[in-house]
Design a protein around this motif. Structure first.
Motif, PDB file in Angstrom:
ATOM      1  N   ALA A 174       0.854  -1.193   0.000  1.00 57.89           N
ATOM      2  CA  ALA A 174       0.000   0.000   0.000  1.00 57.89           C
ATOM      3  C   ALA A 174       0.885   1.237   0.000  1.00 57.89           C
ATOM      4  O   ALA A 174       2.110   1.158   0.179  1.00 57.89           O
ATOM      5  CB  ALA A 174      -0.929   0.006   1.211  1.00 57.89           C
ATOM      6  N   ALA A 175       0.264   2.389  -0.198  1.00 59.10           N
ATOM      7  CA  ALA A 175       0.978   3.664  -0.148  1.00 59.10           C
ATOM      8  C   ALA A 175       0.204   4.641   0.723  1.00 59.10           C
ATOM      9  O   ALA A 175      -1.035   4.628   0.754  1.00 59.10           O
ATOM     10  CB  ALA A 175       1.167   4.232  -1.553  1.00 59.10           C
ATOM     11  N   PHE A 176       0.949   5.503   1.433  1.00 59.19           N
ATOM     12  CA  PHE A 176       0.368   6.482   2.344  1.00 59.19           C
ATOM     13  C   PHE A 176       0.933   7.856   2.004  1.00 59.19           C
ATOM     14  O   PHE A 176       2.151   8.060   2.043  1.00 59.19           O
ATOM     15  CB  PHE A 176       0.686   6.111   3.792  1.00 59.19           C
ATOM     16  CG  PHE A 176       0.208   4.744   4.172  1.00 59.19           C
ATOM     17  CD1 PHE A 176      -1.110   4.527   4.555  1.00 59.19           C
ATOM     18  CD2 PHE A 176       1.076   3.656   4.122  1.00 59.19           C
ATOM     19  CE1 PHE A 176      -1.557   3.259   4.886  1.00 59.19           C
ATOM     20  CE2 PHE A 176       0.635   2.379   4.464  1.00 59.19           C
ATOM     21  CZ  PHE A 176      -0.683   2.175   4.844  1.00 59.19           C
ATOM     22  N   PHE A 177       0.046   8.793   1.684  1.00 61.26           N
ATOM     23  CA  PHE A 177       0.449  10.126   1.250  1.00 61.26           C
ATOM     24  C   PHE A 177      -0.023  11.188   2.234  1.00 61.26           C
ATOM     25  O   PHE A 177      -1.222  11.278   2.551  1.00 61.26           O
ATOM     26  CB  PHE A 177      -0.160  10.450  -0.122  1.00 61.26           C
ATOM     27  CG  PHE A 177       0.514   9.774  -1.281  1.00 61.26           C
ATOM     28  CD1 PHE A 177       1.419  10.463  -2.078  1.00 61.26           C
ATOM     29  CD2 PHE A 177       0.227   8.444  -1.583  1.00 61.26           C
ATOM     30  CE1 PHE A 177       2.031   9.838  -3.163  1.00 61.26           C
ATOM     31  CE2 PHE A 177       0.837   7.810  -2.658  1.00 61.26           C
ATOM     32  CZ  PHE A 177       1.745   8.510  -3.454  1.00 61.26           C
ATOM     33  N   ASP A 178       0.908  12.014   2.711  1.00 60.10           N
ATOM     34  CA  ASP A 178       0.544  13.256   3.384  1.00 60.10           C
ATOM     35  C   ASP A 178      -0.177  14.142   2.360  1.00 60.10           C
ATOM     36  O   ASP A 178      -0.066  13.928   1.150  1.00 60.10           O
ATOM     37  CB  ASP A 178       1.819  13.926   3.900  1.00 60.10           C
ATOM     38  CG  ASP A 178       1.578  15.314   4.454  1.00 60.10           C
ATOM     39  OD1 ASP A 178       0.695  15.462   5.312  1.00 60.10           O
ATOM     40  OD2 ASP A 178       2.283  16.248   4.014  1.00 60.10           O
ATOM     41  N   VAL A 179      -0.914  15.149   2.841  1.00 56.95           N
ATOM     42  CA  VAL A 179      -1.675  16.016   1.940  1.00 56.95           C
ATOM     43  C   VAL A 179      -0.990  17.362   1.726  1.00 56.95           C
ATOM     44  O   VAL A 179      -0.578  17.696   0.615  1.00 56.95           O
ATOM     45  CB  VAL A 179      -3.115  16.223   2.463  1.00 56.95           C
ATOM     46  CG1 VAL A 179      -3.853  17.251   1.609  1.00 56.95           C
ATOM     47  CG2 VAL A 179      -3.868  14.902   2.444  1.00 56.95           C
ATOM     48  N   ASP A 180      -0.864  18.165   2.772  1.00 56.32           N
ATOM     49  CA  ASP A 180      -0.393  19.540   2.623  1.00 56.32           C
ATOM     50  C   ASP A 180       1.048  19.582   2.124  1.00 56.32           C
ATOM     51  O   ASP A 180       1.955  19.024   2.751  1.00 56.32           O
ATOM     52  CB  ASP A 180      -0.498  20.287   3.947  1.00 56.32           C
ATOM     53  CG  ASP A 180      -1.925  20.414   4.425  1.00 56.32           C
ATOM     54  OD1 ASP A 180      -2.843  20.114   3.642  1.00 56.32           O
ATOM     55  OD2 ASP A 180      -2.129  20.796   5.597  1.00 56.32           O
ATOM     56  N   ASN A 181       1.260  20.253   0.974  1.00 57.94           N
ATOM     57  CA  ASN A 181       2.568  20.393   0.348  1.00 57.94           C
ATOM     58  C   ASN A 181       3.055  19.111  -0.313  1.00 57.94           C
ATOM     59  O   ASN A 181       4.051  19.126  -1.028  1.00 57.94           O
ATOM     60  CB  ASN A 181       3.636  20.868   1.334  1.00 57.94           C
ATOM     61  CG  ASN A 181       4.011  22.313   1.124  1.00 57.94           C
ATOM     62  OD1 ASN A 181       3.390  23.012   0.337  1.00 57.94           O
ATOM     63  ND2 ASN A 181       5.030  22.759   1.831  1.00 57.94           N
ATOM     64  N   THR A 182       2.394  17.994  -0.043  1.00 56.65           N
ATOM     65  CA  THR A 182       2.777  16.722  -0.651  1.00 56.65           C
ATOM     66  C   THR A 182       1.834  16.387  -1.799  1.00 56.65           C
ATOM     67  O   THR A 182       2.258  16.266  -2.943  1.00 56.65           O
ATOM     68  CB  THR A 182       2.743  15.589   0.397  1.00 56.65           C
ATOM     69  OG1 THR A 182       3.594  15.925   1.500  1.00 56.65           O
ATOM     70  CG2 THR A 182       3.212  14.277  -0.208  1.00 56.65           C
ATOM     71  N   MET A 183       0.553  16.244  -1.498  1.00 57.69           N
ATOM     72  CA  MET A 183      -0.447  15.997  -2.532  1.00 57.69           C
ATOM     73  C   MET A 183      -1.041  17.302  -3.050  1.00 57.69           C
ATOM     74  O   MET A 183      -1.451  17.398  -4.207  1.00 57.69           O
ATOM     75  CB  MET A 183      -1.562  15.099  -1.983  1.00 57.69           C
ATOM     76  CG  MET A 183      -2.626  14.716  -3.005  1.00 57.69           C
ATOM     77  SD  MET A 183      -1.991  13.742  -4.409  1.00 57.69           S
ATOM     78  CE  MET A 183      -1.699  12.153  -3.635  1.00 57.69           C
ATOM     79  N   MET A 184      -1.071  18.324  -2.208  1.00 57.85           N
ATOM     80  CA  MET A 184      -1.715  19.592  -2.557  1.00 57.85           C
ATOM     81  C   MET A 184      -0.778  20.756  -2.295  1.00 57.85           C
ATOM     82  O   MET A 184      -0.017  20.740  -1.321  1.00 57.85           O
ATOM     83  CB  MET A 184      -2.990  19.753  -1.720  1.00 57.85           C
ATOM     84  CG  MET A 184      -3.702  21.076  -1.896  1.00 57.85           C
ATOM     85  SD  MET A 184      -5.122  21.255  -0.787  1.00 57.85           S
ATOM     86  CE  MET A 184      -6.205  20.000  -1.458  1.00 57.85           C
ATOM     87  N   MET A 185      -0.821  21.764  -3.160  1.00 58.12           N
ATOM     88  CA  MET A 185      -0.084  23.002  -2.927  1.00 58.12           C
ATOM     89  C   MET A 185      -0.747  23.760  -1.781  1.00 58.12           C
ATOM     90  O   MET A 185      -1.915  24.123  -1.874  1.00 58.12           O
ATOM     91  CB  MET A 185      -0.098  23.879  -4.177  1.00 58.12           C
ATOM     92  CG  MET A 185       0.473  23.234  -5.418  1.00 58.12           C
ATOM     93  SD  MET A 185       0.322  24.360  -6.843  1.00 58.12           S
ATOM     94  CE  MET A 185       0.663  23.220  -8.191  1.00 58.12           C
ATOM     95  N   GLY A 186       0.002  23.992  -0.718  1.00 57.25           N
ATOM     96  CA  GLY A 186      -0.543  24.736   0.395  1.00 57.25           C
ATOM     97  C   GLY A 186      -1.273  23.851   1.395  1.00 57.25           C
ATOM     98  O   GLY A 186      -1.179  22.624   1.357  1.00 57.25           O
TER      99      GLY A 186
END
Length: 305
Positions: A50-62
Protein backbone atom coordinates in the motif's frame (compact mmCIF):
# COMPACT_ATOMS: atom_id res chain seq x y z
CA UNK A 1 -20.47 7.40 10.14
CA UNK A 2 -21.89 5.03 12.75
CA UNK A 3 -18.42 3.71 13.49
CA UNK A 4 -17.14 7.25 14.02
CA UNK A 5 -20.01 8.03 16.38
CA UNK A 6 -19.39 4.89 18.43
CA UNK A 7 -15.73 5.78 18.83
CA UNK A 8 -16.66 9.27 19.92
CA UNK A 9 -18.99 7.99 22.62
CA UNK A 10 -16.53 5.47 23.97
CA UNK A 11 -13.26 7.34 23.62
CA UNK A 12 -13.77 11.06 23.18
CA UNK A 13 -14.32 12.08 26.79
CA UNK A 14 -12.14 9.38 28.30
CA UNK A 15 -8.89 10.75 26.91
CA UNK A 16 -9.13 14.31 28.25
CA UNK A 17 -6.54 13.81 30.96
CA UNK A 18 -4.26 11.15 29.55
CA UNK A 19 -0.78 11.71 28.15
CA UNK A 20 0.14 12.69 24.60
CA UNK A 21 1.28 9.20 23.64
CA UNK A 22 -2.06 7.70 24.64
CA UNK A 23 -3.96 10.42 22.80
CA UNK A 24 -1.89 9.74 19.68
CA UNK A 25 -2.69 6.03 19.98
CA UNK A 26 -6.42 6.71 20.41
CA UNK A 27 -6.40 9.14 17.48
CA UNK A 28 -4.62 6.64 15.27
CA UNK A 29 -6.98 3.81 16.17
CA UNK A 30 -10.04 6.03 15.62
CA UNK A 31 -8.77 7.22 12.26
CA UNK A 32 -7.99 3.68 11.08
CA UNK A 33 -11.43 2.52 12.20
CA UNK A 34 -13.07 5.34 10.24
CA UNK A 35 -10.97 4.83 7.10
CA UNK A 36 -12.47 3.25 4.03
CA UNK A 37 -10.98 -0.13 3.13
CA UNK A 38 -12.07 -0.86 -0.43
CA UNK A 39 -10.37 -3.76 -2.13
CA UNK A 40 -7.29 -3.39 -4.36
CA UNK A 41 -8.11 -1.72 -7.70
CA UNK A 42 -7.06 -4.31 -10.29
CA UNK A 43 -7.74 -7.91 -11.29
CA UNK A 44 -4.22 -8.67 -10.03
CA UNK A 45 -4.46 -7.14 -6.55
CA UNK A 46 -1.47 -6.61 -4.30
CA UNK A 47 -3.03 -7.53 -0.98
CA UNK A 48 -0.13 -6.63 1.29
CA UNK A 49 1.38 -3.54 -0.36
CA UNK A 50 0.00 0.00 0.00
CA UNK A 51 0.98 3.66 -0.15
CA UNK A 52 0.37 6.48 2.34
CA UNK A 53 0.45 10.13 1.25
CA UNK A 54 0.54 13.26 3.38
CA UNK A 55 -1.68 16.02 1.94
CA UNK A 56 -0.39 19.54 2.62
CA UNK A 57 2.57 20.39 0.35
CA UNK A 58 2.78 16.72 -0.65
CA UNK A 59 -0.45 16.00 -2.53
CA UNK A 60 -1.71 19.59 -2.56
CA UNK A 61 -0.08 23.00 -2.93
CA UNK A 62 -0.54 24.74 0.39
CA UNK A 63 -2.65 23.81 3.41
CA UNK A 64 -5.96 22.06 2.85
CA UNK A 65 -7.30 23.42 6.13
CA UNK A 66 -6.63 26.99 5.06
CA UNK A 67 -8.70 26.57 1.91
CA UNK A 68 -11.40 24.72 3.83
CA UNK A 69 -11.49 27.57 6.36
CA UNK A 70 -11.60 30.15 3.59
CA UNK A 71 -14.55 28.37 2.00
CA UNK A 72 -16.39 28.14 5.31
CA UNK A 73 -15.73 31.81 6.03
CA UNK A 74 -17.30 32.67 2.67
CA UNK A 75 -20.33 30.71 3.84
CA UNK A 76 -20.51 32.79 7.06
CA UNK A 77 -19.55 29.98 9.45
CA UNK A 78 -17.26 32.39 11.27
CA UNK A 79 -15.81 35.91 10.97
CA UNK A 80 -12.74 37.35 9.30
CA UNK A 81 -11.29 37.89 12.78
CA UNK A 82 -11.69 34.20 13.51
CA UNK A 83 -10.07 33.41 10.16
CA UNK A 84 -7.06 35.53 11.11
CA UNK A 85 -6.81 33.60 14.36
CA UNK A 86 -6.82 30.35 12.45
CA UNK A 87 -4.03 31.55 10.16
CA UNK A 88 -1.83 32.59 13.08
CA UNK A 89 -2.43 29.42 15.05
CA UNK A 90 -1.77 27.21 12.03
CA UNK A 91 1.41 29.12 11.18
CA UNK A 92 2.76 28.49 14.68
CA UNK A 93 1.71 24.84 14.48
CA UNK A 94 3.36 24.43 11.07
CA UNK A 95 6.63 25.97 12.28
CA UNK A 96 6.84 24.39 15.72
CA UNK A 97 5.08 21.08 15.22
CA UNK A 98 3.52 19.09 18.03
CA UNK A 99 6.45 19.52 20.38
CA UNK A 100 7.00 23.22 19.67
CA UNK A 101 4.57 24.63 22.25
CA UNK A 102 2.50 22.27 24.43
CA UNK A 103 0.19 25.10 25.49
CA UNK A 104 -0.65 25.91 21.88
CA UNK A 105 -1.29 22.26 21.12
CA UNK A 106 -3.57 22.01 24.16
CA UNK A 107 -5.54 25.04 22.93
CA UNK A 108 -5.83 23.61 19.42
CA UNK A 109 -6.99 20.27 20.78
CA UNK A 110 -9.48 21.67 23.27
CA UNK A 111 -10.99 24.06 20.71
CA UNK A 112 -11.10 21.57 17.84
CA UNK A 113 -14.24 21.86 15.72
CA UNK A 114 -15.87 24.13 18.31
CA UNK A 115 -17.35 26.29 15.58
CA UNK A 116 -19.38 23.38 14.17
CA UNK A 117 -20.54 22.01 17.52
CA UNK A 118 -24.18 21.07 17.09
CA UNK A 119 -24.01 21.09 13.28
CA UNK A 120 -24.69 17.90 11.37
CA UNK A 121 -21.92 15.90 9.73
CA UNK A 122 -23.87 15.83 6.48
CA UNK A 123 -23.98 19.64 6.38
CA UNK A 124 -20.21 19.97 6.80
CA UNK A 125 -19.49 17.20 4.31
CA UNK A 126 -21.70 18.91 1.71
CA UNK A 127 -19.86 22.19 2.27
CA UNK A 128 -16.53 20.39 2.04
CA UNK A 129 -17.39 18.89 -1.33
CA UNK A 130 -18.25 22.32 -2.72
CA UNK A 131 -15.12 23.90 -1.23
CA UNK A 132 -12.87 21.21 -2.69
CA UNK A 133 -14.24 21.83 -6.17
CA UNK A 134 -14.01 25.61 -5.78
CA UNK A 135 -10.64 26.07 -4.07
CA UNK A 136 -8.63 22.84 -3.90
CA UNK A 137 -8.97 20.84 -7.10
CA UNK A 138 -6.62 23.08 -9.07
CA UNK A 139 -3.98 22.89 -6.32
CA UNK A 140 -3.27 19.16 -6.56
CA UNK A 141 0.32 18.42 -7.56
CA UNK A 142 0.07 16.51 -10.84
CA UNK A 143 3.39 14.79 -10.12
CA UNK A 144 2.28 13.47 -6.75
CA UNK A 145 -1.06 12.37 -8.15
CA UNK A 146 0.87 10.41 -10.80
CA UNK A 147 2.91 8.71 -8.06
CA UNK A 148 -0.32 7.64 -6.35
CA UNK A 149 -1.67 6.32 -9.63
CA UNK A 150 1.41 4.16 -10.07
CA UNK A 151 0.52 2.36 -6.84
CA UNK A 152 -3.09 1.97 -7.93
CA UNK A 153 -1.98 0.59 -11.29
CA UNK A 154 0.21 -1.92 -9.43
CA UNK A 155 -2.86 -3.18 -7.59
CA UNK A 156 -2.07 -1.45 -4.31
CA UNK A 157 -4.40 0.63 -2.20
CA UNK A 158 -3.59 4.27 -1.49
CA UNK A 159 -4.60 6.27 1.57
CA UNK A 160 -4.10 9.92 2.46
CA UNK A 161 -2.76 10.48 5.99
CA UNK A 162 -3.34 14.00 7.26
CA UNK A 163 -4.20 16.27 10.18
CA UNK A 164 -7.13 17.48 8.11
CA UNK A 165 -10.53 16.34 9.48
CA UNK A 166 -11.30 12.89 8.16
CA UNK A 167 -14.46 14.11 6.43
CA UNK A 168 -12.48 16.57 4.28
CA UNK A 169 -9.60 14.11 3.81
CA UNK A 170 -12.06 11.51 2.53
CA UNK A 171 -13.52 14.01 0.05
CA UNK A 172 -10.03 14.73 -1.32
CA UNK A 173 -9.29 11.00 -1.56
CA UNK A 174 -12.54 10.30 -3.40
CA UNK A 175 -12.03 13.16 -5.84
CA UNK A 176 -8.57 11.77 -6.65
CA UNK A 177 -9.79 8.21 -7.04
CA UNK A 178 -7.82 6.93 -4.06
CA UNK A 179 -8.84 4.23 -1.60
CA UNK A 180 -9.57 6.50 1.36
CA UNK A 181 -8.03 8.64 4.08
CA UNK A 182 -6.73 8.64 7.62
CA UNK A 183 -7.48 12.00 9.22
CA UNK A 184 -8.34 13.75 12.46
CA UNK A 185 -11.49 12.26 13.95
CA UNK A 186 -14.07 14.39 15.75
CA UNK A 187 -16.60 13.17 18.25
CA UNK A 188 -20.06 12.74 16.75
CA UNK A 189 -23.26 12.05 18.67
CA UNK A 190 -26.57 11.50 16.88
CA UNK A 191 -25.07 12.68 13.60
CA UNK A 192 -23.85 16.00 14.99
CA UNK A 193 -20.45 17.26 16.09
CA UNK A 194 -19.88 17.78 19.81
CA UNK A 195 -16.88 20.08 19.26
CA UNK A 196 -14.36 17.60 20.70
CA UNK A 197 -11.68 15.39 19.17
CA UNK A 198 -11.33 11.66 19.55
CA UNK A 199 -7.83 11.46 20.97
CA UNK A 200 -5.33 13.76 19.26
CA UNK A 201 -4.77 15.69 16.06
CA UNK A 202 -3.55 13.39 13.30
CA UNK A 203 0.02 14.70 13.45
CA UNK A 204 3.47 13.20 13.96
CA UNK A 205 3.23 10.01 16.06
CA UNK A 206 -0.55 9.84 15.59
CA UNK A 207 -0.05 9.33 11.85
CA UNK A 208 2.23 6.37 12.52
CA UNK A 209 -0.30 4.95 14.96
CA UNK A 210 -3.04 5.24 12.34
CA UNK A 211 -0.94 3.50 9.70
CA UNK A 212 -0.03 0.74 12.16
CA UNK A 213 -3.67 0.20 13.10
CA UNK A 214 -4.78 0.12 9.47
CA UNK A 215 -1.96 -2.24 8.52
CA UNK A 216 -2.98 -4.66 11.25
CA UNK A 217 -6.62 -4.44 10.25
CA UNK A 218 -5.90 -5.01 6.53
CA UNK A 219 -2.98 -7.46 6.95
CA UNK A 220 -0.57 -5.12 5.18
CA UNK A 221 3.16 -5.80 5.16
CA UNK A 222 4.63 -2.44 6.09
CA UNK A 223 8.00 -3.50 4.67
CA UNK A 224 6.25 -3.52 1.27
CA UNK A 225 4.49 -0.17 1.81
CA UNK A 226 5.63 3.32 0.86
CA UNK A 227 5.08 6.63 2.66
CA UNK A 228 5.25 10.09 1.10
CA UNK A 229 5.60 13.45 2.87
CA UNK A 230 7.11 16.92 2.63
CA UNK A 231 7.80 17.39 6.34
CA UNK A 232 10.21 16.10 8.95
CA UNK A 233 7.20 16.07 11.30
CA UNK A 234 6.15 12.90 9.47
CA UNK A 235 9.33 10.95 10.23
CA UNK A 236 7.41 8.46 12.42
CA UNK A 237 5.26 7.49 9.44
CA UNK A 238 8.09 7.63 6.90
CA UNK A 239 10.30 5.44 9.08
CA UNK A 240 7.53 2.93 9.60
CA UNK A 241 7.32 1.86 5.95
CA UNK A 242 9.80 -0.06 3.88
CA UNK A 243 9.88 2.75 1.32
CA UNK A 244 9.97 6.48 2.03
CA UNK A 245 9.79 9.35 -0.46
CA UNK A 246 10.38 13.00 0.38
CA UNK A 247 8.06 15.06 -1.83
CA UNK A 248 8.70 18.82 -2.03
CA UNK A 249 10.67 18.37 1.21
CA UNK A 250 11.40 20.98 3.82
CA UNK A 251 15.07 21.61 4.62
CA UNK A 252 15.23 19.15 7.50
CA UNK A 253 13.51 16.32 5.66
CA UNK A 254 15.67 16.85 2.58
CA UNK A 255 18.82 16.43 4.68
CA UNK A 256 17.44 13.32 6.40
CA UNK A 257 16.32 11.81 3.09
CA UNK A 258 19.79 12.29 1.62
CA UNK A 259 21.43 10.76 4.68
CA UNK A 260 19.13 7.73 4.61
CA UNK A 261 19.14 7.26 0.86
CA UNK A 262 15.42 7.98 0.47
CA UNK A 263 14.02 9.09 -2.87
CA UNK A 264 13.44 12.84 -3.22
CA UNK A 265 10.83 14.18 -5.64
CA UNK A 266 10.42 17.95 -5.94
CA UNK A 267 7.66 19.26 -8.21
CA UNK A 268 8.31 22.91 -7.38
CA UNK A 269 10.18 25.20 -9.74
CA UNK A 270 11.42 28.76 -9.55
CA UNK A 271 9.16 31.28 -7.83
CA UNK A 272 6.58 28.63 -6.94
CA UNK A 273 9.22 26.65 -5.03
CA UNK A 274 10.21 29.72 -3.06
CA UNK A 275 6.61 30.46 -2.19
CA UNK A 276 5.71 26.94 -1.15
CA UNK A 277 8.98 26.53 0.75
CA UNK A 278 7.96 28.89 3.56
CA UNK A 279 5.48 27.77 6.24
CA UNK A 280 2.46 26.99 4.12
CA UNK A 281 -0.34 28.72 5.98
CA UNK A 282 1.74 31.81 6.61
CA UNK A 283 2.29 32.08 2.85
CA UNK A 284 -1.40 31.64 2.22
CA UNK A 285 -2.10 34.35 4.78
CA UNK A 286 0.19 36.76 2.98
CA UNK A 287 -1.47 36.08 -0.35
CA UNK A 288 -4.89 36.53 1.25
CA UNK A 289 -4.05 39.81 2.97
CA UNK A 290 -4.71 38.43 6.45
CA UNK A 291 -1.43 39.16 8.20
CA UNK A 292 -2.59 42.44 9.69
CA UNK A 293 -5.59 40.75 11.22
CA UNK A 294 -3.48 37.87 12.45
CA UNK A 295 -1.19 40.20 14.36
CA UNK A 296 -4.17 41.81 16.08
CA UNK A 297 -6.10 38.65 16.88
CA UNK A 298 -7.34 37.63 20.27
CA UNK A 299 -5.14 35.20 22.17
CA UNK A 300 -7.81 32.53 22.02
CA UNK A 301 -9.63 32.45 18.70
CA UNK A 302 -12.84 30.70 17.82
CA UNK A 303 -11.58 28.82 14.80
CA UNK A 304 -10.44 25.45 16.09
CA UNK A 305 -8.19 23.67 13.62
Amino acid sequence: MARLTLLGRRSGRAVADVDEETRAHVAGAASAAAAEVAGPPTIHPDLTGAAFFDVDNTMMMGASLFWFARGLAARKYFTTRDMAGFVWQQAKFRIGGNEGNPDDMHTIRENALAFVAGRSVSEIVAAGEEIYDELMADRIWAGTRALAQQHLDAGQRVWLVTATPIELASIIAHRLGLTGALGTVSEVVDGKYTGRLVGELMHGPAKAEAVLALAERECLDLARCTAYSDSANDLPMLSLCGGAVAVNPDTELRAIARARGWTIRDFRTGRKAAKIGVPTVAAAALSGGLVGGALALRRRNKFPF
